[in-house]
Design an enzyme around this catalytic site. Structure first.
Site, PDB file in Angstrom:
ATOM      1  N   ARG A  65       1.893  -4.487  12.632  1.00 19.91           N
ATOM      2  CA  ARG A  65       1.266  -4.776  13.922  1.00 19.91           C
ATOM      3  C   ARG A  65       1.751  -6.148  14.369  1.00 19.91           C
ATOM      4  O   ARG A  65       1.903  -7.052  13.542  1.00 19.91           O
ATOM      5  CB  ARG A  65      -0.270  -4.811  13.794  1.00 19.91           C
ATOM      6  CG  ARG A  65      -0.931  -3.475  13.588  1.00 19.91           C
ATOM      7  CD  ARG A  65      -0.949  -2.660  14.882  1.00 19.91           C
ATOM      8  NE  ARG A  65      -1.694  -1.411  14.753  1.00 19.91           N
ATOM      9  CZ  ARG A  65      -1.162  -0.244  14.421  1.00 19.91           C
ATOM     10  NH1 ARG A  65       0.128  -0.138  14.197  1.00 19.91           N
ATOM     11  NH2 ARG A  65      -1.919   0.836  14.338  1.00 19.91           N
ATOM     12  N   GLU A 123       2.138  -5.549  22.994  1.00 24.69           N
ATOM     13  CA  GLU A 123       3.026  -4.447  23.399  1.00 24.69           C
ATOM     14  C   GLU A 123       2.324  -3.513  24.391  1.00 24.69           C
ATOM     15  O   GLU A 123       1.101  -3.373  24.331  1.00 24.69           O
ATOM     16  CB  GLU A 123       3.504  -3.686  22.153  1.00 24.69           C
ATOM     17  CG  GLU A 123       2.405  -3.069  21.326  1.00 24.69           C
ATOM     18  CD  GLU A 123       2.937  -2.493  20.008  1.00 24.69           C
ATOM     19  OE1 GLU A 123       3.664  -3.194  19.281  1.00 24.69           O
ATOM     20  OE2 GLU A 123       2.594  -1.325  19.726  1.00 24.69           O
ATOM     21  N   SER A 183      -0.483  -9.339  -1.502  1.00 30.81           N
ATOM     22  CA  SER A 183      -1.643  -8.640  -0.938  1.00 30.81           C
ATOM     23  C   SER A 183      -2.855  -9.392  -1.464  1.00 30.81           C
ATOM     24  O   SER A 183      -2.702 -10.357  -2.200  1.00 30.81           O
ATOM     25  CB  SER A 183      -1.654  -7.163  -1.361  1.00 30.81           C
ATOM     26  OG  SER A 183      -1.484  -7.058  -2.753  1.00 30.81           O
ATOM     27  N   ARG A 184      -4.057  -8.979  -1.085  1.00 29.38           N
ATOM     28  CA  ARG A 184      -5.226  -9.738  -1.533  1.00 29.38           C
ATOM     29  C   ARG A 184      -5.426  -9.608  -3.031  1.00 29.38           C
ATOM     30  O   ARG A 184      -5.913 -10.522  -3.684  1.00 29.38           O
ATOM     31  CB  ARG A 184      -6.479  -9.267  -0.780  1.00 29.38           C
ATOM     32  CG  ARG A 184      -6.464  -9.649   0.687  1.00 29.38           C
ATOM     33  CD  ARG A 184      -7.520  -8.924   1.453  1.00 29.38           C
ATOM     34  NE  ARG A 184      -7.339  -7.469   1.344  1.00 29.38           N
ATOM     35  CZ  ARG A 184      -8.075  -6.572   1.967  1.00 29.38           C
ATOM     36  NH1 ARG A 184      -9.072  -6.961   2.735  1.00 29.38           N
ATOM     37  NH2 ARG A 184      -7.831  -5.284   1.832  1.00 29.38           N
ATOM     38  N   HIS A 206       8.046   0.206  19.016  1.00 28.78           N
ATOM     39  CA  HIS A 206       6.999   0.769  18.140  1.00 28.78           C
ATOM     40  C   HIS A 206       7.261   2.251  17.842  1.00 28.78           C
ATOM     41  O   HIS A 206       6.499   3.127  18.258  1.00 28.78           O
ATOM     42  CB  HIS A 206       5.606   0.586  18.739  1.00 28.78           C
ATOM     43  CG  HIS A 206       4.507   0.699  17.717  1.00 28.78           C
ATOM     44  ND1 HIS A 206       3.276   0.118  17.864  1.00 28.78           N
ATOM     45  CD2 HIS A 206       4.466   1.327  16.504  1.00 28.78           C
ATOM     46  CE1 HIS A 206       2.521   0.390  16.807  1.00 28.78           C
ATOM     47  NE2 HIS A 206       3.233   1.130  15.965  1.00 28.78           N
ATOM     48  N   GLY A 240       0.841  -1.200   0.000  1.00 23.89           N
ATOM     49  CA  GLY A 240       0.000   0.000   0.000  1.00 23.89           C
ATOM     50  C   GLY A 240       0.870   1.242   0.000  1.00 23.89           C
ATOM     51  O   GLY A 240       1.946   1.264  -0.609  1.00 23.89           O
ATOM     52  N   ARG A 241       0.420   2.272   0.709  1.00 22.76           N
ATOM     53  CA  ARG A 241       1.172   3.532   0.746  1.00 22.76           C
ATOM     54  C   ARG A 241       2.574   3.312   1.318  1.00 22.76           C
ATOM     55  O   ARG A 241       3.581   3.682   0.699  1.00 22.76           O
ATOM     56  CB  ARG A 241       0.419   4.569   1.603  1.00 22.76           C
ATOM     57  CG  ARG A 241      -0.842   5.100   0.969  1.00 22.76           C
ATOM     58  CD  ARG A 241      -1.658   5.901   1.965  1.00 22.76           C
ATOM     59  NE  ARG A 241      -2.151   5.053   3.021  1.00 22.76           N
ATOM     60  CZ  ARG A 241      -3.445   4.884   3.326  1.00 22.76           C
ATOM     61  NH1 ARG A 241      -4.367   5.557   2.681  1.00 22.76           N
ATOM     62  NH2 ARG A 241      -3.806   4.088   4.309  1.00 22.76           N
ATOM     63  N   ILE A 242       2.636   2.695   2.524  1.00 23.29           N
ATOM     64  CA  ILE A 242       3.949   2.528   3.161  1.00 23.29           C
ATOM     65  C   ILE A 242       4.750   1.443   2.441  1.00 23.29           C
ATOM     66  O   ILE A 242       5.946   1.623   2.183  1.00 23.29           O
ATOM     67  CB  ILE A 242       3.796   2.190   4.660  1.00 23.29           C
ATOM     68  CG1 ILE A 242       2.993   3.281   5.386  1.00 23.29           C
ATOM     69  CG2 ILE A 242       5.172   2.052   5.316  1.00 23.29           C
ATOM     70  CD1 ILE A 242       2.629   2.948   6.837  1.00 23.29           C
ATOM     71  N   ASP A 282       9.457  -3.981  15.237  1.00 23.88           N
ATOM     72  CA  ASP A 282       9.079  -2.695  15.834  1.00 23.88           C
ATOM     73  C   ASP A 282       7.758  -2.818  16.582  1.00 23.88           C
ATOM     74  O   ASP A 282       7.357  -1.903  17.288  1.00 23.88           O
ATOM     75  CB  ASP A 282       8.948  -1.633  14.731  1.00 23.88           C
ATOM     76  CG  ASP A 282       8.712  -0.230  15.280  1.00 23.88           C
ATOM     77  OD1 ASP A 282       9.311   0.102  16.326  1.00 23.88           O
ATOM     78  OD2 ASP A 282       7.926   0.529  14.681  1.00 23.88           O
TER      79      ASP A 282
END
Ligand code: A2R
Length: 322
Positions: free
Chosen positions: A233, A262, A175-176, A280, A154-156, A257
């Site tokens: 995540r 967490e 990805s899907r 994080h 995606g964007r990141i 991260d």
């Protein structure tokens, strides 16, 4: 704006608090001596909630307690802590902070990748411990002639890909759906991609759909020479299996991260030489956190002034459909 009262659900940066207080009556739930009593007495006055990672879940049961709630502003691009689908079905808009953190997280992802493969924290500790006097630091792995599979282009993910190309990495993604205009190889199967690449970069959203998508099978496919990097995540990775595979050497290394529970991190990771652990901090620079905070305020202000939210999430489109 006297009628538009805002409830902040946990600690936020001063920029957000002050930006909201300049316009609205603002309540801070985490400062309430009796949260339940506050909600029972004042819940009906609340039009906006402002939350973020570490504030606790904003689920349907919580949102129901605010019958006049219209908008939930999330600090962060990931909004897996909010039941956005329910919000959308109940006329509540949810906003997040996309784009403004993309480059920062992508920078961190590449930094963590290099730190993990070239063992930068270990090398730093080596110098500090005076061990250089006894001999050179052991040779490390390399990014040369390596391939990387990105989970979530995606964007990141795309910003990471652009950086990784400059580093000479061969790229693939899962990805899907395949992305148009992307020349990297697409894998419909994550385990197949993991089998074929040296590095697995995880940067897809959290939530039920991706829970433990990086399964034991995926990590075994990545293998003893493989490196896992997670900047998304903790919930995306089967953490107990990851710990076991890292300990036994069946997974080569990991740069993490984010963690499942967490800020609690499995202590078994602390003693491992083949991991780099971060608290994080993907977006955690002054520059980017200020941009994110301002976007939270701007979303609420724009909505309250009748101009609509700036960055609603896909589950709560604006203007609402139907
Ligand atoms: O699946 P697609 O074609 O919608 O692609 C999206 C992918 N993605 C998934 N991939 C595999 N299985 C899934 N169940 C799944 N759900 C979504 O993740 C897309 O390529 C990517 C997400 O991209 P964006 O929505 O642009 O998010 P952004 O800004 O790159 O942030 C990604 C995540 C956040 O949700 C935070 O949790 C984390 O980065 O910091």
């Amino acid at each position: 704006m006297p009628d538009f009262e805002v409830l902040i659900t946990g600690p936020v940066m001063p920029l957000i608090r002050e930006g909201l207080e300049a316009r609205f009556t603002v309540h801070k739930l985490h400062e309430m001596p009796d949260k339940e009593a506050f909600i029972a007495a004042h819940g009906a006055r609340i039009r906006a909630l402002v939350g973020g990672a570490g504030h606790g879940r904003i689920d349907s049961a919580f949102m129901r307690r605010f019958p006049n709630l219209r908008i939930v502003g999330n600090f962060g691009v990931g909004y897996d802590g909010i039941d956005a689908a329910w919000a959308g079905q109940n006329g509540i808009v949810v906003t997040n902070t996309p784009d403004v953190l993309t480059d920062e997280v992508a920078d961190l992802a590449m930094g963590l990748l290099i730190a993990t493969i070239r063992r930068l924290p270990q090398a730093d500790a080596y110098v500090r411990a005076g061990r250089w006097l006894d001999g050179a630091f052991p040779l490390t792995g390399s990014l040369r002639e390596k391939s990387m599979g990105i989970l979530g282009l995606g964007r990141i993910g795309s910003a990471i890909a652009a950086r990784a190309q400059a580093f000479g990495l061969e790229l693939a993604y899962h990805s899907r759906t395949p992305k148009p205009d992307v020349s990297f190889r697409y894998y419909a199967s994550l385990v197949e991609m993991a089998r074929d690449v040296d590095i697995l970069m995880v940067i897809a959203p959290g939530g039920e759909a991706t829970r433990r998508i990086v399964s034991r099978a995926v990590m075994e496919a990545l293998g003893p020479a493989g490196t896992l990097i997670n900047v998304a995540r903790g919930t995306l990775v089967d953490e107990p299996a990851m710990v076991e595979l890292l300990r036994s050497g069946k997974l080569g290394a990991a740069g993490l991260d984010v963690f499942e529970d967490e800020p609690r991190v499995p202590e078994a990771l602390f003693g491992l030489e083949n991991v780099v652990l971060l608290p994080h901090v993907g977006s955690a620079s002054h520059y980017t956190r200020n941009k994110m905070g301002q976007l939270v305020v701007d979303n609420i202000a724009s909505f309250a002034e009748g101009r609509g939210p700036l960055t609603p999430v896909p589950e709560t489109p604006w203007p609402p459909i139907g």
